[in-house]
Design a protein around this motif. Structure first.
Motif, PDB file in Angstrom:
ATOM      1  N   LYS A 132     -47.351  11.113 -29.751  1.00  0.00           N
ATOM      2  CA  LYS A 132     -47.044  11.020 -31.282  1.00  0.00           C
ATOM      3  C   LYS A 132     -48.156   9.995 -31.724  1.00  0.00           C
ATOM      4  CE  LYS A 132     -43.217  11.800 -31.867  1.00  0.00           C
ATOM      5  NZ  LYS A 132     -42.739  13.510 -32.660  1.00  0.00           N
ATOM      6  N   GLU A 185     -43.672  22.824 -32.562  1.00  0.00           N
ATOM      7  CA  GLU A 185     -42.825  21.856 -33.503  1.00  0.00           C
ATOM      8  C   GLU A 185     -43.894  21.403 -34.014  1.00  0.00           C
ATOM      9  OE1 GLU A 185     -42.954  17.295 -31.650  1.00  0.00           O
ATOM     10  OE2 GLU A 185     -43.039  18.308 -30.357  1.00  0.00           O
ATOM     11  N   ASN A 245     -41.836  24.396 -36.890  1.00  0.00           N
ATOM     12  CA  ASN A 245     -40.152  24.023 -36.889  1.00  0.00           C
ATOM     13  C   ASN A 245     -39.704  22.364 -37.299  1.00  0.00           C
ATOM     14  OD1 ASN A 245     -39.681  26.373 -35.970  1.00  0.00           O
ATOM     15  ND2 ASN A 245     -39.583  26.124 -33.888  1.00  0.00           N
ATOM     16  N   GLU A 246     -40.484  20.920 -37.117  1.00  0.00           N
ATOM     17  CA  GLU A 246     -40.008  19.718 -37.362  1.00  0.00           C
ATOM     18  C   GLU A 246     -41.319  19.356 -38.351  1.00  0.00           C
ATOM     19  OE1 GLU A 246     -39.586  18.025 -33.688  1.00  0.00           O
ATOM     20  OE2 GLU A 246     -39.036  19.567 -33.013  1.00  0.00           O
ATOM     21  N   HIS A 247     -42.549  19.870 -38.348  1.00  0.00           N
ATOM     22  CA  HIS A 247     -44.208  19.362 -39.548  1.00  0.00           C
ATOM     23  C   HIS A 247     -43.978  19.895 -40.789  1.00  0.00           C
ATOM     24  CE1 HIS A 247     -44.111  15.934 -36.345  1.00  0.00           C
ATOM     25  NE2 HIS A 247     -44.328  17.048 -35.258  1.00  0.00           N
TER      26      HIS A 247
END
Length: 361
Positions: A2, A287, A290-292
């Protein structure tokens, strides 16, 4: 990683206490490595620490290498001069940052529409590149080595979609190396800021777009938070070599076995660094999508064609450079590029096309 946790660790050690002068006691050399990267930045920051540790290990502890991240002794853009002047013994950075020293240096790092990571290493080891690399850096009192590669880079993060060549004109765009010259010829307003500065610049509007490395390193900087259009192919940098340069006097003073230790430490990391990038880039891209909510987009073909034409002009200029060494570097690079261009469509290209057909089916 992160963005918040990376930035928290990146500042560790920035306010270092007074540094002791390099010491040579009981046969042990204390060497300082300065880098162009924040500490532990996924990709180059991690690779820099790997190199410091490997030189220490392969020397049997007779060279103790301590890593100082960007800003801890000198700013990232200052590492070349710091090592040339003896402020530190070695640095970790990329050749793409040193075009102001000589345009010929840029060919050792990345070339638009040029060599892949494996081909770049091949040019160094088997195509005469290392001798030219040594000759160029020797002018500045440095002994250079390639020690890693990020693999194919991306065209980067864009706040708005790019649908035509006209959309690039006046675009404020961060890039480095010979790609800066290519983009300038297309009317883009090129910015040469350090990669980690891109987040704020994109957030504030000081940049409209920019490229740094690829999904793994880029996502650690949080670039997906301020731009959602992620463009490929990164034809401006088909690969980007990382380098270690050692102060030439310090290197020459080493015993022969220690010279070999430093040399092998650099060479032995090239493939581990490259394969880590490729693996972590692939994981990070999943990622991001799919996630952001990142949208992966392909550059329009007219843009790619225009960049290719601009690079032809850049190469023509390099071939006519006033510096005879730059001309020799350029001709050596072109000879090796053309050799590989005649072979790779049958080998790597053929296999990738065959695999893509099966995967899509």
């Amino acid at each position: 990683m992160k963005r918040r946790s990376f930035l928290a660790t990146a500042g560790i050690g920035a306010a270092a206490s007074a540094l002791a002068a390099p010491a040579l006691a009981q046969g042990v050399r204390q060497w300082r490595m300065v880098s162009a990267w924040p500490r532990n930045l996924p990709g180059p920051g991690i690779a820099a620490q790997m190199l410091a540790d490997r030189i220490t290990a392969l020397s049997g502890g007779r060279i103790q290498v301590e890593l100082f991240a960007a800003g801890e002794i000198v700013p990232g853009p200052g590492v070349f001069d710091a090592v040339a002047e003896g402020t530190a013994e070695l640095y970790h950075a990329v050749p793409a940052y040193w075009g102001s020293k000589s345009r010929g240096i840029l060919l050792f790092g990345s070339q638009p529409f040029g060599l892949t990571a494996i081909e770049q290493h091949g040019w160094m080891l088997h195509g005469g590149g290392q001798a030219l690399y040594d000759e160029m850096y020797g002018r500045f009192g440095l002994k250079p080595f390639l020690c890693g590669n990020s693999g194919p880079q991306w065209a980067g993060w864009f706040r708005n979609e790019i649908n035509s060549l006209d959309d690039l004109r006046g675009l404020k765009y961060r890039t480095t190396g010979l790609n800066s010259e290519v983009c300038s010829r297309l009317g883009m307003a090129v910015e040469a800021m350090p990669g980690p500065a891109m987040f704020q610049a994109l957030q504030s509007g000081a940049l409209d777009a920019g490229e740094f490395i690829g999904p793994w390193s880029d996502s650690a900087l949080g670039l997906q938070q301020v731009a959602k259009n992620y463009y490929w192919p990164g034809v401006g940098e088909p690969s980007s070599a990382e380098e270690c340069a050692v102060n030439l006097d310090a290197f020459s003073a080493l015993e022969d076995d220690l010279k070999e230790a430093v040399t092998y430490a650099c060479e032995s990391l090239y493939n581990p660094v490259l394969t880590e990038y490729n693996t972590k880039h692939a994981m990070a891209l999943r990622e991001l999508v799919n996630e952001h909510g990142v949208t992966v987009r392909e550059l329009p073909q007219e843009v790619v064609a225009a960049m290719a034409g601009a690079m032809d002009e850049v190469v023509a200029g390099l071939r006519e450079d006033s510096d005879e060494l730059v001309r020799r570097i350029t001709e050596s690079y072109l000879e090796y590029r053309d050799l590989m261009a005649g072979y790779m469509p049958y080998s790597e290209g053929g296999q990738l096309n065959a695999r893509a057909a099966v995967h899509e089916g």
